[in-house]
Design a protein around this motif. Sequence first.
Motif, mmCIF file in Angstrom:
data_model
loop_
_atom_site.group_PDB
_atom_site.id
_atom_site.type_symbol
_atom_site.label_atom_id
_atom_site.label_comp_id
_atom_site.label_asym_id
_atom_site.label_seq_id
_atom_site.Cartn_x
_atom_site.Cartn_y
_atom_site.Cartn_z
ATOM 1 N N CYS A 88 0.832 -1.211 0.000
ATOM 2 C CA CYS A 88 0.000 0.000 0.000
ATOM 3 C C CYS A 88 0.860 1.252 0.000
ATOM 4 C CB CYS A 88 -0.931 0.004 1.206
ATOM 5 S SG CYS A 88 -2.207 -1.249 1.128
ATOM 6 N N GLU A 89 1.920 1.251 0.808
ATOM 7 C CA GLU A 89 2.796 2.415 0.866
ATOM 8 C C GLU A 89 3.514 2.634 -0.467
ATOM 9 O OE1 GLU A 89 5.247 1.547 4.218
ATOM 10 O OE2 GLU A 89 3.703 2.143 5.666
ATOM 11 N N ALA A 90 3.941 1.540 -1.118
ATOM 12 C CA ALA A 90 4.622 1.675 -2.409
ATOM 13 C C ALA A 90 3.674 2.211 -3.472
ATOM 14 C CB ALA A 90 5.202 0.325 -2.840
ATOM 15 N N LEU A 91 2.432 1.706 -3.498
ATOM 16 C CA LEU A 91 1.452 2.213 -4.457
ATOM 17 C C LEU A 91 1.117 3.668 -4.168
ATOM 18 C CD1 LEU A 91 -0.949 -0.847 -4.763
ATOM 19 C CD2 LEU A 91 0.593 0.038 -6.516
ATOM 20 N N ASN A 92 0.979 4.008 -2.892
ATOM 21 C CA ASN A 92 0.681 5.378 -2.508
ATOM 22 C C ASN A 92 1.811 6.303 -2.949
ATOM 23 O OD1 ASN A 92 -0.648 7.531 -1.365
ATOM 24 N ND2 ASN A 92 0.234 7.202 0.656
ATOM 25 N N ALA A 93 3.052 5.866 -2.776
ATOM 26 C CA ALA A 93 4.190 6.698 -3.175
ATOM 27 C C ALA A 93 4.234 6.892 -4.691
ATOM 28 C CB ALA A 93 5.490 6.064 -2.690
#
Length: 138
Positions: A88-93
């Motif tokens: 989720c954090e990678a997609l958000n970034a």
Amino acid sequence: MASRREWRKYRRQRTEDNRIRCNRARNDYNNIRRISERNYENEIAIKAKKQLKLLHSHIRRTMSVTKLQVTRLRKTEGAYTESDKEICEALNASFHEVFTTEPEQLPLLEEEMTQDERLTDIEVTAEVMKQLTTLDGT
């Protein structure tokens, strides 16, 4: 089934002759399976007018949607994600640039523009008019 028998034989003795037999048995099985699938679908097509439910059930079986899950992503540093939270954090970034924060109240443009800034006249050349007439209005 011949292909399984040949596969077991090839697993026990990995010789070139056993590999060739195993591949031939696998190919023969695949050809027979494809032919029988084609024959079954042809039978369904023939029976479709009289047995509509048979056709619909075949379509429903063959048109199933498979859901793919994201298991790992490569982060910007080059390492791979390990958990759902990291995914989720990678997609958000990666999509962070797309997100915008809207002001609570958007300004009204008409009130901010002076009379001189407003669009009052439009000149249309013959070439632009020709392009406009070719557009489909539907």
